[in-house]
Scaffold this motif. Sequence first.
Motif, mmCIF file in Angstrom:
data_model
loop_
_atom_site.group_PDB
_atom_site.id
_atom_site.type_symbol
_atom_site.label_atom_id
_atom_site.label_comp_id
_atom_site.label_asym_id
_atom_site.label_seq_id
_atom_site.Cartn_x
_atom_site.Cartn_y
_atom_site.Cartn_z
ATOM 1 N N SER A 188 0.738 -1.207 0.028
ATOM 2 C CA SER A 188 0.043 -0.034 -0.153
ATOM 3 C C SER A 188 0.861 1.096 -0.122
ATOM 4 C CB SER A 188 -1.019 0.044 1.346
ATOM 5 O OG SER A 188 -1.662 1.395 1.249
ATOM 6 N N HIS A 221 -0.228 3.852 1.249
ATOM 7 C CA HIS A 221 -0.785 4.752 2.591
ATOM 8 C C HIS A 221 -0.068 4.411 3.748
ATOM 9 C CE1 HIS A 221 -4.625 6.389 0.418
ATOM 10 N NE2 HIS A 221 -4.384 5.158 -0.072
ATOM 11 N N SER A 222 0.089 5.277 4.449
ATOM 12 C CA SER A 222 1.070 4.863 5.860
ATOM 13 C C SER A 222 0.025 4.742 6.898
ATOM 14 C CB SER A 222 1.655 6.348 6.209
ATOM 15 O OG SER A 222 1.014 7.384 6.341
ATOM 16 N N ASN A 225 -6.454 0.301 -0.084
ATOM 17 C CA ASN A 225 -6.299 1.309 -0.655
ATOM 18 C C ASN A 225 -7.256 2.273 -0.992
ATOM 19 O OD1 ASN A 225 -3.278 1.535 -0.721
ATOM 20 N ND2 ASN A 225 -3.119 -0.096 -2.534
ATOM 21 N N LEU A 272 -8.836 3.845 2.179
ATOM 22 C CA LEU A 272 -8.026 4.803 2.661
ATOM 23 C C LEU A 272 -8.113 6.161 2.183
ATOM 24 C CD1 LEU A 272 -5.001 2.313 3.828
ATOM 25 C CD2 LEU A 272 -6.394 3.640 5.490
ATOM 26 N N GLY A 273 -8.291 5.678 0.774
ATOM 27 C CA GLY A 273 -8.307 7.145 0.150
ATOM 28 C C GLY A 273 -9.806 7.800 0.362
#
Length: 367
Positions: A186, A188-189, A294, A297-298
Amino acid sequence: MKITTLALVGPSQHGVRMHASALAHHTPHAERIEGEITEILPRLLADEGPVHFHFTDRIFGHTAHDAAGTVERIAAHRPVSVTLHDIPQPSDGHAFMARCAGYARVVEAACTVIVSSEYERDLLIRHSGLPTDTPVHVDPLPIDRAPVLEAVSGPLGFVNTPTVGLLGFIYPGKGHARVLSALASSDHSADVAALGRPSDGHQDLVAEFEERARVQGRRFHVTGFLAEEQLTAAARSVTVPVVAPEHVSASGSVGRWIASGRRPIVTRHPFFEELRDRAPWALTLTDDLPSALNTALGNPASTWIDARDWNDSDVPSTADAARTQWSRLSAADPNLQPHGPSNARSTTSAEVRPAKPGAPSESPVTP
């Protein structure tokens, strides 16, 4: 004829006992007895009136054989009805055959049998060697909308960080490892939050998951056991809720996310498909967990249930489920005599269906 006693068996924090207790709370006219099976067994054997259990082998004995023997001992003294949880399935590994035999004995000893999904009924009939016309009621797990609460702050340590959350006990196959693997690629953190504590004997998993997360530049948070309001607030504080077990017969975790107003990402499984068919607004099924994470999270808004979509007729409340359970128990033949495992089973059901040929056989999650 004495009315049915509701026996709430198991550790106080065990999901099956908590579920049984919630139903009992909405059945105030029923007698009840509660505690670990070793504590209450003498009282259960001393009475002759009907009794109802929520059964999983792990809280009735050290082995499935012992657990079945406990139910048979009680059924030799008084009529027994059961709601079965954690139905045996091939993913149980070396314990599978012994669990199948144990559950078959419990069904044989009981005068009324209930499960929480059609999938569980199919598993029970297919793998426990029971006739396909064995009467088994299917009553879905209840979901109650939690009251509006402020999001939790401070103590949990993850509320200011994008977080993928899993709810319930930590144990092998629950989904934490699967989520960490899915996040490995991913962009994203996000951290990972486990809303619960390790199941007994699996405390070592925390260090393992912390290390896996560290390698990815993430943190793995463990909240420990959370009381009711704390759990709801924590469920509303994560960025993306996920249910991704490797095997499940019926899951209370997904219901808890939904009750908290969240629309969790759920990996594909017949039980979840069954819930999706009843309440499509309540969850997001995926065959591609990395991509689904993903996307969510977005767009975290996609993981919340629009209050306008909530339909009480799609999911039973605990009060409704308690009324259904009591009607099942009240409909049992009042002239039933206590019987042991060698007697023929006697019960009726208007909802009997033969097991579906070719239905999935894979896939224990405790609520």
